[in-house]
Enzyme design. Structure first.
Site, PDB file in Angstrom:
ATOM      1  N   HIS A 236      -9.615   2.490   0.853  1.00 20.08           N
ATOM      2  CA  HIS A 236      -8.127   2.500   0.733  1.00 20.08           C
ATOM      3  C   HIS A 236      -7.877   1.867  -0.529  1.00 20.08           C
ATOM      4  O   HIS A 236      -8.346   0.812  -0.920  1.00 20.08           O
ATOM      5  CB  HIS A 236      -7.786   1.403   1.979  1.00 20.08           C
ATOM      6  CG  HIS A 236      -6.164   1.659   2.013  1.00 20.08           C
ATOM      7  ND1 HIS A 236      -5.048   1.868   0.961  1.00 20.08           N
ATOM      8  CD2 HIS A 236      -5.432   0.649   2.927  1.00 20.08           C
ATOM      9  CE1 HIS A 236      -4.159   1.490   1.412  1.00 20.08           C
ATOM     10  NE2 HIS A 236      -4.151   0.749   2.618  1.00 20.08           N
TER      11      HIS A 236
ATOM     12  N   CYS B  87       0.849  -1.112  -0.040  1.00 23.32           N
ATOM     13  CA  CYS B  87      -0.043   0.097  -0.055  1.00 23.32           C
ATOM     14  C   CYS B  87       0.879   1.418   0.037  1.00 23.32           C
ATOM     15  O   CYS B  87       0.183   2.489  -0.046  1.00 23.32           O
ATOM     16  CB  CYS B  87      -1.087   0.072   1.167  1.00 23.32           C
ATOM     17  SG  CYS B  87      -1.943  -1.572   0.980  1.00 23.32           S
TER      18      CYS B  87
END
Lengths: 417, 355
Positions: free
Chosen positions: A342, A172
């Site tokens: 996200h 991420c």
């Protein structure tokens, strides 16, 4: 030659963004996203692109793709083969490209971040391989286009660029790493222009993965809330056209903002959990500030990684407190993941573009889902649309495997360069 | 610490179908015969694939009992083993934090075992899909495990791309040192075997023999006390694009490298398949020196195979078999890229290439 590198002699260059493209569940393009982030709009809705009936959580920040892609140099046959991830990437890149006024080039590095490339095609491949193993129909295309380098090559062909392609898959933090790597190439004179960003599309495997970890919020994603219970997954892309200030000024380009600093570090604590005190996050915030030549006192806003999981937000809050010290109660912080989810490999790039928007508009994007701030957050959490005069923004990105990255951006006003 | 000027190869490591270590790799390549294949079952098919697998390690390496590695998939085990071999005696220095060690992991298919397994569980019943498996599906899991095992918190990138990506990784690691980001850098290429990868590959090259493993090159900037192998150069990445096919990209790569001499080594990426090798064979048609093609022996190991090429080339230089070596990778679907390794001159601390 990639090595030894040819450096431009002299001091390091300043790096500016002259184009930005963004696609999220708030919409495709700068305008709907700027309006959405500024207002704190929440664009999390039921997932429609794969079956979630047996999942614990059934919502995500799913993008409504436009009916047609923009005209590019990519032949129609290739366009038809683009998967969802490649479309997201192309949409964002085309917007940035058009805004920058760049032309095709033989020497333009492409630096991208992603966690899963064309994962949905990989899933389709697997599904057919086990249900109809003797049918090769579309399998070759799937196996080829599933790979991240295929999406990058499609983009290179679409825009007519030839330069090294670097794909960073640091979970991420990938999008932030990509922008940081591009910044590094530019500031040291390795290139005058770099096309960079991050992208990731929703896929059943990744959605189920976060659900299996019970990392998805069964209620509502509320970063930094005392009762936060997980994240929302999203999808999207953001692409920046970065160039040296000299190059931008030579061609009288409109500058959107400056990338001032970047740092990356590794948190060796655990594969999926951050160090409780945010050691690596502290390191990247400190090093990025050092690279940027700024102090915490000069940072006017932090776009936090802020996933909404109990462990991430407390570690990040601890790191911010350690980094900012006495200054912490005066630095506004928010997480825009409350609105779009996200975006994994795209998150760092999208959030860098959000910072550019905020710096240009002089507003702060709120975490509008926040109800009861966690007491650990001694810094002010932005909960309402807010206007603010500020010069510097900092954005954090953390990922599985302990990948940590921080980018520092600066407001740009004509004449200050 | 000041920025480096030259980049030296401090160590190499390998895990391949020939075994765990550089020595079995060296012996297999010296023997020059294709390594025996094994059968790999394939879902829905009576006829299995022929592949080359990494044999079980004997004895079992101690690092496999590390808490982070107990559940790790084979790619991590291969990557860690190659990395530790390459680091050699410097492991202790990394662990005590006496220098900054960067890590660049290069993969093409990456953690495909656990990805397939997890997706299979998801299709059967998402509620029972294992949360222990999912984190190991992420591309950077092996690089994260290497960092955890060594206790290094320096910069750590996982690069994804075709087989040429390992050479990009070498250039990146070297650049980090020139830029004083790290004091040393491990560049690792690793892959693991899965029927899914083999199934996909047969669509493009029916006779390909897939393999697995890892290769690692440990870069340092310090001048060696004795002649050492130096990374002289890595070419530009020549992409396969609409306006540039594999053959043209391979030729472009070739023009950036040394013309070669009879005593030089070319370590190429050919594997005995005309439809795959054609562009690379044509680009190097006039090579005057010795040729070594590890994939002929060990199979198509993707990112691991390009790492083996570099390890093998460096090893021959260390063994004083050649004064200089070129590594050529005309990749699967992205790029043609090459690298040049030379033996450094310890007195001048500069490369002493013959051109």
């Amino acid at each position: 030659m990639l090595f030894p590198p040819k450096y431009r002699p002299g001091p390091t260059s300043r790096v500016v963004a002259t184009g930005a493209g963004i696609v999220t569940s708030l919409g495709a393009g700068w305008k709907p996203n700027a309006e959405g982030f500024r207002a704190g709009r929440v664009a999390i809705q039921p997932v429609t692109i794969f079956d979630v009936t047996r999942q614990r959580v059934k919502v995500a920040g799913e993008v409504a793709l436009p009916p047609a892609l923009p005209e590019t140099l990519l032949p129609t046959r290739r366009v038809r083969r683009l998967d969802r991830a490649a479309k997201l990437l192309l949409l964002a890149a085309h917007e940035a490209w058009r805004q920058s006024g760049w032309a095709s080039s033989d020497d333009l590095p492409l630096v991208l971040g992603t966690t899963s490339g064309g994962m949905s095609l990989g899933q389709d491949y697997y599904h057919q391989a086990i249900t109809r193993p003797h049918s090769p129909r579309r399998q070759a295309t799937r196996s080829l286009h599933y790979q991240a380098q295929r999406q990058a090559l499609d983009l290179a062909d679409a825009l007519g660029v030839r330069g090294p392609i670097t794909i960073i898959a640091n979970a991420c933090a990938s999008g932030a790493n990509a922008i940081g790597h591009a910044w590094d190439l530019l500031r040291r004179g390795r290139a005058e222009r770099v096309l960079t960003g991050g992208y990731d599309a929703l896929s059943q495997l990744v959605f189920a993965g976060f659900d299996s970890l019970q990392a998805l919020s069964p209620t509502r994603c509320r970063p930094f809330d005392a009762h936060r219970d997980g994240l929302a997954i999203g999808e999207g892309a953001a692409v920046l056209t970065l160039e040296t200030l000299e190059h931008a000024q030579r061609r009288h380009a409109t500058v959107l903002g400056e990338i001032l600093g970047y740092a990356a570090a590794t948190d060796a604590h655990h594969l999926t959990q951050p160090h409780p005190q945010g050691d690596a996050a502290l390191a990247t915030m400190t090093d990025a500030c050092r690279n940027a030549g700024v102090t915490p006192a000069q940072i006017g806003y932090i776009n936090a990684h802020g996933t909404g999981t109990p462990l991430n937000d407390s570690a990040e809050a601890a790191a911010i407190l350690r980094w900012a010290g006495e200054r912490a109660p005066r630095i506004p912080v928010s997480s825009t993941k409350s609105g779009i989810g996200h975006l994994l490999g795209a998150a760092g790039a999208v959030e860098a573009v959000v910072c550019l928007m905020a710096l240009r508009g002089q507003w702060l994007p709120p975490t509008s889902t926040l109800e009861s701030p966690d007491p650990i957050c001694v810094f002010p959490l932005v909960r309402q649309p807010t206007a603010l005069t500020f010069e510097h923004a900092l954005t954090n990105s953390f990922g599985f495997g302990g990948a940590n990255a921080t980018i520092i951006l600066r407001r740009w006003e004509p004449g200050i360069g | 610490m000041s920025a480096a000027e030259n980049i030296f190869i401090r160590g190499i490591g390998a895990v391949s179908p020939a075994g765990w270590g550089v020595l079995p790799l060296r012996e297999a390549l010296a023997k020059g015969e294709p390594w025996p294949t094994r059968e790999l079952d394939r879902s829905g098919w009576a006829r299995p694939f022929r592949v080359r697998r990494v044999p079980p390690p004997l004895p079992r390496p101690g690092f496999m009992s590390h808490p982070r590695l107990r559940r790790a998939s084979p790619i991590t085990q291969y990557a860690v083993a190659a990395a530790l071999e390459a680091l050699g005696g410097d492991v202790a220095g990394v662990k005590c934090g006496s220098f900054r060690l960067g890590v660049v992991l290069c993969v093409m298919t990456g953690c495909v075992n656990y990805s397939r397994r997890f997706y299979d569980e998801t299709l059967k019943d998402p509620a029972s899909a294992s949360p222990l498996v999912f984190p190991e599906t992420v591309f950077n899991a092996p690089a994260s495990h290497i960092a955890a095992l060594l206790g290094t918190n320096a910069i750590n990138y996982t690069l994804v791309g075709d087989t040429g990506t390992f050479l990009q990784g070498l250039a990146l690691g070297a650049d980090w040192m020139l830029n004083d980001r790290v004091d040393g850098c491990l560049v690792v290429g690793a892959e693991e075997m899965d029927w899914l990868t083999a199934d996909a590959y047969r669509l493009f090259a029916r006779k390909v023999v897939l393999s697995e493993g890892a290769g690692a090159v440990y870069l340092r900037a310090e001048s060696p006390a004795h002649p050492a192998v130096q990374l002289h150069s890595v070419t530009q990445s020549h992409l396969f694009l609409l306006e540039q096919d594999r053959a043209r990209a391979a030729r472009q790569m070739r023009t950036e490298l040394h013309a070669g001499r009879p005593e030089h080594l070319l370590c190429d990426a050919t594997q005995g398949l005309q439809n795959v090798d054609g562009a690379e064979l044509e680009a190097w048609r006039d090579w005057p020196g010795t040729k070594l093609s590890p994939k002929w022996i060990l199979g198509e190991g993707l990112a691991a195979a390009s790492a083996w090429q570099c390890v093998a080339a460096i090893d021959t230089l260390r063994q004083r078999q050649h004064p200089e070596a070129i590594v050529s990778v005309v990749g699967c679907n992205q790029q043609a890229i090459g690298a040049r390794f030379v033996i450094s001159n310890p007195k001048s601390q500069n490369s002493n290439p013959s051109e």
